[in-house]
Design a protein around this motif. Structure first.
Motif, PDB file in Angstrom:
ATOM      1  N   LEU A 319       0.762  -1.161   0.044  1.00 27.47           N
ATOM      2  CA  LEU A 319      -0.074   0.137   0.110  1.00 27.47           C
ATOM      3  C   LEU A 319       0.894   1.255   0.051  1.00 27.47           C
ATOM      4  N   ALA A 320       2.165   1.213   0.153  1.00 32.54           N
ATOM      5  CA  ALA A 320       2.840   2.124   0.348  1.00 32.54           C
ATOM      6  C   ALA A 320       3.019   3.138  -0.977  1.00 32.54           C
ATOM      7  N   VAL A 321       2.802   2.429  -2.067  1.00 36.64           N
ATOM      8  CA  VAL A 321       2.827   3.177  -3.466  1.00 36.64           C
ATOM      9  C   VAL A 321       1.615   3.930  -3.535  1.00 36.64           C
ATOM     10  N   LEU A 322       0.572   3.556  -2.923  1.00 36.22           N
ATOM     11  CA  LEU A 322      -0.867   4.356  -2.829  1.00 36.22           C
ATOM     12  C   LEU A 322      -0.868   5.639  -1.779  1.00 36.22           C
ATOM     13  N   GLY A 331      -6.942  13.788   5.560  1.00 34.56           N
ATOM     14  CA  GLY A 331      -6.026  12.356   6.233  1.00 34.56           C
ATOM     15  C   GLY A 331      -6.150  11.214   5.301  1.00 34.56           C
ATOM     16  N   SER A 332      -6.818  11.297   4.174  1.00 34.10           N
ATOM     17  CA  SER A 332      -6.889  10.260   3.228  1.00 34.10           C
ATOM     18  C   SER A 332      -5.942  10.374   2.011  1.00 34.10           C
ATOM     19  N   TYR A 333      -6.150   9.380   0.982  1.00 33.55           N
ATOM     20  CA  TYR A 333      -5.314   9.413  -0.094  1.00 33.55           C
ATOM     21  C   TYR A 333      -6.321   8.963  -1.350  1.00 33.55           C
ATOM     22  N   MET A 334      -6.203   9.894  -2.451  1.00 31.66           N
ATOM     23  CA  MET A 334      -7.240   9.702  -3.507  1.00 31.66           C
ATOM     24  C   MET A 334      -6.048   9.535  -4.816  1.00 31.66           C
ATOM     25  N   ASP A 345       2.743  -1.315 -10.833  1.00 32.66           N
ATOM     26  CA  ASP A 345       3.217  -0.759  -9.339  1.00 32.66           C
ATOM     27  C   ASP A 345       2.682  -1.202  -8.180  1.00 32.66           C
ATOM     28  N   PHE A 346       1.496  -1.833  -8.361  1.00 30.49           N
ATOM     29  CA  PHE A 346       0.881  -2.463  -7.208  1.00 30.49           C
ATOM     30  C   PHE A 346       0.814  -4.147  -7.129  1.00 30.49           C
ATOM     31  N   LEU A 370      -8.624   5.811  -0.539  1.00 30.23           N
ATOM     32  CA  LEU A 370      -8.047   5.009   0.387  1.00 30.23           C
ATOM     33  C   LEU A 370      -8.258   5.977   1.824  1.00 30.23           C
ATOM     34  N   VAL A 371      -8.983   5.345   2.828  1.00 33.18           N
ATOM     35  CA  VAL A 371      -9.090   5.883   4.151  1.00 33.18           C
ATOM     36  C   VAL A 371      -8.382   5.312   5.190  1.00 33.18           C
TER      37      VAL A 371
END
Length: 565
Positions: A319-322, A331-334, A345-346, A370-371
Motif C-alpha cells: 500500500l505504500a505506493v498508494l 487524512g486520506s489518499y485519492m 506498481d501495485f 483510501l482512508v
C-alpha cells in the motif's frame, strides 16, 4: 424640406396676426378696389387657419401615439415583472435539484420565446463548464464540457457579461463540435450568486436575430432569481446529506457501545460508507501476528469479485505506493486515473469496476480513495477503500471527512475488540489456573484423608498378615487349607502395598519404580481370578516363551494395574 415648411408656416402665421390691420386698410379703399382685395385676403386667411389646424392635429396624433406606446410598454413591462414574480414563487417551491434545473430552463425558453435552452454549471474541482441539462432540441449532448473562453458559454464565463448572437452558424467563436447546428440565434447570461460564478444559462432559436437587449435584460433579471433557487436547493441537499451522514455516524457509534463484535461493527462502517455516497466499500484489517491486511467487511460487491477480495492479502509495503504524500487529501489518499500503473506498481490483486468514463471532474474506473483506520495511538490498523461515487463525481472534502470519521470509529472498534479478546484470554487463563489451584487443594485434602485411612487400615492388615504367618507355621495344615491361607497372606501383602501407595500419595513421597516380568504377574493373578470368577467362565493364559518385562511402574501397583486391564 423641413426648414422650408417651417418658414412657410411662420409667414402664414404672421399674416394671420396682422389680419385686423390689413382689413382696416382695405376698408379705407374705394368699393371696387376694396372688393377686389377682399377675396385674396380671405383665401389667405383660410389657408393659414387650415394649415394651423392640420399641424396641430399632427402634433396631437404624435403625442397620442407616443403616449399609447409608452402605456403599452408599461403594460408589457408590468406583465413581464408579474411573470418574473410568479416564476420566482414557483422556483422557491422546487426541492429536487434536477427538477429545479429543468424548470429554470423551460421558463427561460418561454420568457424570451426561444425554441430550446440549456444550462452549463461550473465545476470548480475541474475548472470547467459542464452541460448539465437541456430542454428542447439542442446540439450539445449532456455532459459536454467547455473551458474558459470556449464557445458562447465559455466566452460569457470569460467576460462575465451576457452575449447574444444573431446567427451562431457564422459566429467566429463557435466550437468545432457545433459545426452543422440547425439553431441560428443564441443568447446566454451568466448565473452568479454574489461573487461566486455558478454557470451559464443559454437559449437558442431558429429565427435569425431573435434576441436583443430586451431579451438579455429579461434573462438577466430571471437568472438572479434562478441563482437564489439553485443555491437554496443545493444548501437543502447539503443539509440533508449532512444529516444522513451524522445519522450514520451515530448508528456506528451506538454499535460500538452496544457490543464488541468486530465484524458487526465493521459491517456497519462499510454500509455507512455506502450510504455516504458510494456503491462499493471494503475494509481491510491488519492481522498483528502476520502483519498482513485481510478483508473483514465488504459492501456493494458480490460474486467472484467478492471472493477475490476475501481471499486477498496485502502488506503495508504493497500500500505504500498508494499512500504517498502527493495523493493526500485531508487524512486520506485519492489516486486519480493515470497517476498509478496498477499492474506494474501495485503487487496485490485489483478489482476494477466496469463503468463509463466521463469528462473532467468525474470519477474514472481506475480512480481510488483510501482512508486509513487510525487507532488511539495514531497508528493505522487497517484501510477503508471506497469506489464508484453514486453521483459519478469526485468526492468533495466534506464527503472525505465523513469517511474519515467512519474510519476512526472502525479503528477504535478494532482496538477495543483486540483488547476485549486479550482480556477474555487472560480471564480464561486465570479461571484455568484457579481451577487447577482448587483441584490441587482438593487433592491435598484427599491425600491427607487417604493417608489417615491408610494408616488405620495398615494396622488392621498387620494383624491379618500376622495371623496368616502364624497359621502357616503350623505343619499339620492340609495342603488345601495351606493354599487358602497363603492366598490370604498374599492378599494382605497386596493390601499393604495399596496402603503404602496411599501413604505415599498423602505424604508426596517419591515412589519406587521396578521392571516386572509380565508372565509372573499374570500367573499370580490368575490364581486369584479363578476363585473369583464363576464356573461357567474359563480363564486361559497365553504366556510368552521368554520373560516379557514391562515398562517401569510403581512397585506396589503392578497387581492393581493388571487387574484394571
Amino acid at each position: 424640406m423641413g426648414i422650408v415648411l417651417a418658414a412657410l408656416l411662420a409667414y402664414l402665421l404672421s399674416l394671420a396676426i396682422d389680419f385686423e390691420g390689413t382689413l382696416r386698410v382695405w376698408l379705407e379703399r374705394p368699393d371696387r378696389e376694396w372688393i377686389g382685395a377682399l377675396v385674396p385676403a380671405m383665401l389667405a386667411a383660410a389657408v393659414t387657419w387650415g394649415t394651423v389646424l392640420f399641424h396641430r392635429r399632427r402634433i396631437l396624433a404624435r403625442e397620442y401615439i407616443a403616449r399609447a406606446n409608452a402605456e403599452h410598454a408599461l403594460r408589457v413591462r408590468a406583465e413581464q415583472l408579474e411573470s418574473l414574480r410568479r416564476i420566482g414563487l414557483e422556483l422557491t417551491a422546487q426541492r429536487d435539484f434536477d427538477a429545479l434545473l429543468r424548470f429554470i430552463i423551460a421558463r427561460a425558453v418561454d420568457l424570451v420565446q426561444g425554441d430550446a435552452g440549456g444550462l452549463y454549471l461550473y465545476r470548480p474541482e475541474a475548472d470547467v463548464l459542464e452541460w448539465t441539462m437541456a430542454v428542447g432540441p439542442h446540439p450539445s449532448p449532456v455532459g459536454t464540457v467547455l473551458h474558459c473562453g470556449e464557445g458562447l458559454a465559455g466566452r460569457i464565463w470569460q467576460t462575465g457579461k451576457p452575449l447574444a448572437v444573431d446567427d451562431y452558424r457564422c459566429w467566429p467563436g463557435r466550437t468545432a463540435r457545433d459545426h452543422g447546428v440547425t439553431m441560428v440565434a443564441a443568447v446566454g447570461v451568466p448565473v452568479t450568486w454574489g461573487a461566486a460564478f455558478l454557470g451559464v444559462l443559454s437559449v437558442v432559436s431558429r429565427r435569425p436575430g431573435a434576441f436583443g437587449a430586451h431579451e438579455i435584460e429579461l434573462l438577466s433579471m430571471f437568472v438572479m432569481q434562478a441563482a437564489v433557487a439553485i443555491e437554496g436547493v443545493r444548501l437543502l441537499e447539503q443539509t440533508q446529506r449532512q444529516s444522513e451522514r451524522l445519522a450514520r455516524l451515530l448508528k456506528v457509534s451506538q454499535s460500538l457501545h452496544r457490543g464488541l463484535d468486530l465484524d458487526q461493527v465493521l459491517n456497519h462502517v462499510a454500509s455507512g460508507a455506502v450510504h455516504v455516497g458510494f456503491r462499493r466499500a471494503v475494509i481491510n484489517v491488519e492481522e498483528p501476528e502476520e502483519r498482513k491486511l485481510v478483508a473483514r467487511a465488504i459492501a456493494g460487491i458480490e460474486g467472484a469479485e467478492r471472493d477475490v477480495l476475501l481471499n486477498a492479502t496485502y502488506s503495508w509495503a504493497d500500500l505504500a505506493v498508494l499512500m504517498q504524500e502527493r495523493f493526500r487529501v485531508s487524512g486520506s489518499y485519492m489516486i486519480r486515473h493515470g497517476e498509478v500503473d496498477w499492474e506494474r506498481d501495485f503487487a496485490g490483486p485489483v478489482v476494477v469496476p466496469e463503468s463509463a468514463e466521463r469528462g473532467p471532474g468525474f470519477w474514472k474506473p481506475e480512480d481510488a480513495l483510501l482512508v486509513p483506520l487510525t487507532g488511539t495511538r495514531g497508528r493505522p490498523v487497517g484501510i477503508l477503500s471506497v469506489d464508484e461515487p453514486v453521483d459519478g463525481r469526485i468526492p468533495d472534502l466534506a464527503t472525505i471527512q465523513t469517511l474519515e470519521a467512519l474510519a476512526n470509529h472502525a479503528g477504535v472498534a478494532i482496538e477495543n475488540a483486540r483488547l476485549y479478546e486479550s482480556a477474555r484470554r487472560e480471564l480464561q487463563e486465570r479461571e484455568r489456573l484457579e481451577q487447577q489451584l482448587v483441584q490441587a487443594q482438593k487433592m491435598e485434602a484427599v491425600g491427607q484423608l487417604a493417608g489417615g485411612v491408610a494408616h488405620d487400615f495398615n494396622n488392621l492388615l498387620t494383624i491379618i498378615n500376622g495371623y496368616s504367618d502364624f497359621i502357616l507355621r503350623n505343619g499339620e495344615l492340609s495342603p488345601q487349607l495351606r493354599s487358602d491361607v497363603d492366598e490370604i497372606r498374599r492378599a494382605g501383602e497386596r493390601a499393604a502395598d495399596l496402603t503404602r501407595q496411599l501413604l505415599a500419595f498423602g505424604r508426596r513421597q517419591m515412589q519406587e519404580l521396578r521392571v516386572f516380568d509380565l508372565n509372573e504377574v499374570l500367573i499370580e493373578m490368575a490364581k486369584m481370578l479363578r476363585r473369583l470368577i464363576g464356573e461357567n467362565i474359563t480363564l486361559a493364559l497365553e504366556l510368552a516363551d521368554e520373560a516379557l518385562p514391562i515398562l517401569p511402574i510403581v512397585a506396589t501397583s503392578s497387581r492393581s494395574w493388571s487387574t484394571s486391564r
